[in-house]
Design a protein around this motif. Structure first.
Motif, PDB file in Angstrom:
ATOM      1  N   UNK A  30      52.078  43.651  51.819  1.00 44.26           N
ATOM      2  CA  UNK A  30      51.785  43.092  52.980  1.00 44.26           C
ATOM      3  C   UNK A  30      52.950  42.590  53.740  1.00 44.26           C
ATOM      4  N   UNK A  31      53.796  42.157  53.098  1.00 45.78           N
ATOM      5  CA  UNK A  31      55.220  41.552  53.751  1.00 45.78           C
ATOM      6  C   UNK A  31      56.127  42.887  54.480  1.00 45.78           C
ATOM      7  N   UNK A  32      55.833  44.083  53.787  1.00 37.86           N
ATOM      8  CA  UNK A  32      56.725  45.145  54.043  1.00 37.86           C
ATOM      9  C   UNK A  32      55.823  45.689  55.429  1.00 37.86           C
ATOM     10  N   UNK A  33      54.790  45.485  55.540  1.00 46.87           N
ATOM     11  CA  UNK A  33      53.995  45.821  56.648  1.00 46.87           C
ATOM     12  C   UNK A  33      54.027  45.084  57.931  1.00 46.87           C
ATOM     13  N   UNK A  34      53.953  43.817  57.451  1.00 50.45           N
ATOM     14  CA  UNK A  34      54.499  42.671  58.424  1.00 50.45           C
ATOM     15  C   UNK A  34      55.935  42.808  58.981  1.00 50.45           C
ATOM     16  N   UNK A  35      56.687  43.058  57.905  1.00 53.88           N
ATOM     17  CA  UNK A  35      58.116  43.330  58.622  1.00 53.88           C
ATOM     18  C   UNK A  35      58.211  44.687  59.450  1.00 53.88           C
ATOM     19  N   UNK A  36      57.356  45.494  59.246  1.00 49.92           N
ATOM     20  CA  UNK A  36      57.470  46.752  60.209  1.00 49.92           C
ATOM     21  C   UNK A  36      57.114  46.251  61.926  1.00 49.92           C
ATOM     22  N   UNK A  37      56.545  45.470  61.743  1.00 47.05           N
ATOM     23  CA  UNK A  37      56.150  44.817  63.206  1.00 47.05           C
ATOM     24  C   UNK A  37      57.338  44.369  63.953  1.00 47.05           C
ATOM     25  N   UNK A  38      58.374  43.568  62.938  1.00 44.07           N
ATOM     26  CA  UNK A  38      59.423  42.980  63.664  1.00 44.07           C
ATOM     27  C   UNK A  38      60.375  44.054  63.905  1.00 44.07           C
ATOM     28  N   UNK A  39      60.368  45.095  62.998  1.00 41.05           N
ATOM     29  CA  UNK A  39      61.374  46.189  62.967  1.00 41.05           C
ATOM     30  C   UNK A  39      60.999  46.953  64.475  1.00 41.05           C
ATOM     31  N   UNK A  40      59.757  47.112  64.568  1.00 38.51           N
ATOM     32  CA  UNK A  40      59.342  47.740  66.199  1.00 38.51           C
ATOM     33  C   UNK A  40      59.900  46.852  67.066  1.00 38.51           C
ATOM     34  N   UNK A  41      59.644  45.765  66.816  1.00 38.70           N
ATOM     35  CA  UNK A  41      59.988  44.690  68.189  1.00 38.70           C
ATOM     36  C   UNK A  41      61.376  44.722  68.384  1.00 38.70           C
ATOM     37  N   UNK A  42      62.305  44.875  67.264  1.00 37.43           N
ATOM     38  CA  UNK A  42      64.003  44.827  67.468  1.00 37.43           C
ATOM     39  C   UNK A  42      64.282  46.086  67.785  1.00 37.43           C
ATOM     40  N   UNK A  43      63.752  47.270  67.351  1.00 39.15           N
ATOM     41  CA  UNK A  43      64.185  48.541  67.902  1.00 39.15           C
ATOM     42  C   UNK A  43      63.612  49.156  69.063  1.00 39.15           C
ATOM     43  N   UNK A  44      62.420  48.771  69.546  1.00 39.92           N
ATOM     44  CA  UNK A  44      61.585  49.142  70.466  1.00 39.92           C
ATOM     45  C   UNK A  44      61.221  48.100  71.641  1.00 39.92           C
ATOM     46  N   UNK A  45      60.232  47.158  71.070  1.00 40.69           N
ATOM     47  CA  UNK A  45      59.934  46.190  72.139  1.00 40.69           C
ATOM     48  C   UNK A  45      58.738  45.233  71.661  1.00 40.69           C
ATOM     49  N   UNK A  46      59.131  44.178  71.782  1.00 41.58           N
ATOM     50  CA  UNK A  46      58.072  43.040  71.346  1.00 41.58           C
ATOM     51  C   UNK A  46      57.061  42.707  72.230  1.00 41.58           C
ATOM     52  N   UNK A  47      57.012  43.497  73.429  1.00 38.77           N
ATOM     53  CA  UNK A  47      56.252  43.218  74.604  1.00 38.77           C
ATOM     54  C   UNK A  47      54.836  43.380  74.482  1.00 38.77           C
ATOM     55  N   UNK A  48      54.324  44.385  73.410  1.00 38.92           N
ATOM     56  CA  UNK A  48      52.923  44.593  73.139  1.00 38.92           C
ATOM     57  C   UNK A  48      52.207  43.542  72.407  1.00 38.92           C
ATOM     58  N   UNK A  49      53.103  42.756  71.696  1.00 40.09           N
ATOM     59  CA  UNK A  49      52.574  41.612  70.868  1.00 40.09           C
ATOM     60  C   UNK A  49      52.547  40.294  71.497  1.00 40.09           C
ATOM     61  N   UNK A  50      51.324  39.836  71.609  1.00 34.82           N
ATOM     62  CA  UNK A  50      51.124  38.522  71.941  1.00 34.82           C
ATOM     63  C   UNK A  50      50.694  37.735  70.607  1.00 34.82           C
ATOM     64  N   UNK A  51      50.382  36.278  70.905  1.00 31.67           N
ATOM     65  CA  UNK A  51      50.160  35.451  69.979  1.00 31.67           C
ATOM     66  C   UNK A  51      48.843  35.757  69.246  1.00 31.67           C
ATOM     67  N   UNK A  52      47.964  36.422  69.838  1.00 29.77           N
ATOM     68  CA  UNK A  52      46.831  36.884  69.324  1.00 29.77           C
ATOM     69  C   UNK A  52      46.997  38.053  68.297  1.00 29.77           C
ATOM     70  N   UNK A  53      48.094  38.807  68.456  1.00 30.01           N
ATOM     71  CA  UNK A  53      48.343  39.763  67.507  1.00 30.01           C
ATOM     72  C   UNK A  53      49.025  38.980  66.378  1.00 30.01           C
ATOM     73  N   UNK A  54      49.853  38.238  66.600  1.00 29.13           N
ATOM     74  CA  UNK A  54      50.679  37.514  65.532  1.00 29.13           C
ATOM     75  C   UNK A  54      49.837  36.783  64.690  1.00 29.13           C
ATOM     76  N   UNK A  55      48.919  36.253  65.274  1.00 25.19           N
ATOM     77  CA  UNK A  55      47.819  35.098  64.614  1.00 25.19           C
ATOM     78  C   UNK A  55      47.011  36.040  63.735  1.00 25.19           C
ATOM     79  N   UNK A  56      46.418  37.165  64.523  1.00 27.60           N
ATOM     80  CA  UNK A  56      45.606  37.927  63.627  1.00 27.60           C
ATOM     81  C   UNK A  56      46.338  38.372  62.237  1.00 27.60           C
ATOM     82  N   UNK A  57      47.522  38.943  62.452  1.00 27.25           N
ATOM     83  CA  UNK A  57      48.037  39.459  61.334  1.00 27.25           C
ATOM     84  C   UNK A  57      48.546  38.731  60.263  1.00 27.25           C
ATOM     85  N   UNK A  58      48.753  37.466  60.905  1.00 31.05           N
ATOM     86  CA  UNK A  58      49.365  36.431  59.958  1.00 31.05           C
ATOM     87  C   UNK A  58      48.065  35.953  58.959  1.00 31.05           C
TER      88      UNK A  58
END
Length: 162
Positions: A30-58
């Motif tokens: 699960x941590x590798x998948x969670x880390x993938x979201x941060x990688x996407x954000x750092x390399x591409x954009x964090x813009x699509x992810x709001x607090x609802x996304x992060x809350x659900x994933x967490x």
């Protein structure tokens, strides 16, 4: 453009490691998948992810950690196991794949639960039954992890498409 490609390659690699981690407990599923979201954000954009996304994933990650231990322990307890067999099964899950590559993932929790139950003073027959429960718990836990981790990935993809 190059950073986008590198980002996607890393995201896909982390998703693959994450899914492998559902079956092979030494990998950070699960941590590798969670880390993938941060990688996407750092390399591409964090813009699509709001607090609802992060809350659900967490919440899903937290549920995964709780379910991983709870479902495994449930399998042992359901078949009459003691605390010693739960501990033995957990040790077996971690050690088994290294001691017996290939089959250790199934034999480890079985042997760990049996040994734990024998140490607790149970008969060999009861210990075997508890060991079987440990394997049932492991397989159930693996199924839960696969479903929840796939849900994390699908949620990520849906979030990008919306």
């Amino acid at each position: 453009m190059t950073l986008d490609i590198i980002g996607w390659v890393l995201v896909i690699a982390l998703f693959a490691v994450g899914m492998a981690g559902a079956v092979y407990p030494i990998l950070p599923g699960a941590l590798a998948i969670y880390a993938a979201f941060f990688v996407y954000g750092f390399f591409i954009s964090f813009e699509p992810f709001g607090w609802v996304f992060w809350t659900l994933q967490t919440i899903i990650v937290a549920a995964l950690f709780l379910a991983d231990y709870a479902v495994n322990a449930w399998g042992v307890k359901k078949f009459g196991g003691s605390r010693a067999s739960v501990i033995g099964s957990t040790i077996g899950i971690l050690v088994g794949p290294f001691v017996i590559p290939g089959f250790g993932l199934l034999i480890g929790p079985l042997a760990g639960a049996v040994i734990g139950e024998l140490i607790a003073g149970s008969s060999f027959d009861k210990s075997l039954k508890v060991g079987f429960g440990a394997v049932v718990g492991l397989l159930s836990s693996t199924l839960v992890k696969i479903v929840l981790q796939l849900a994390m990935i699908v949620l990520f993809i849906v979030w990008l498409l919306v």
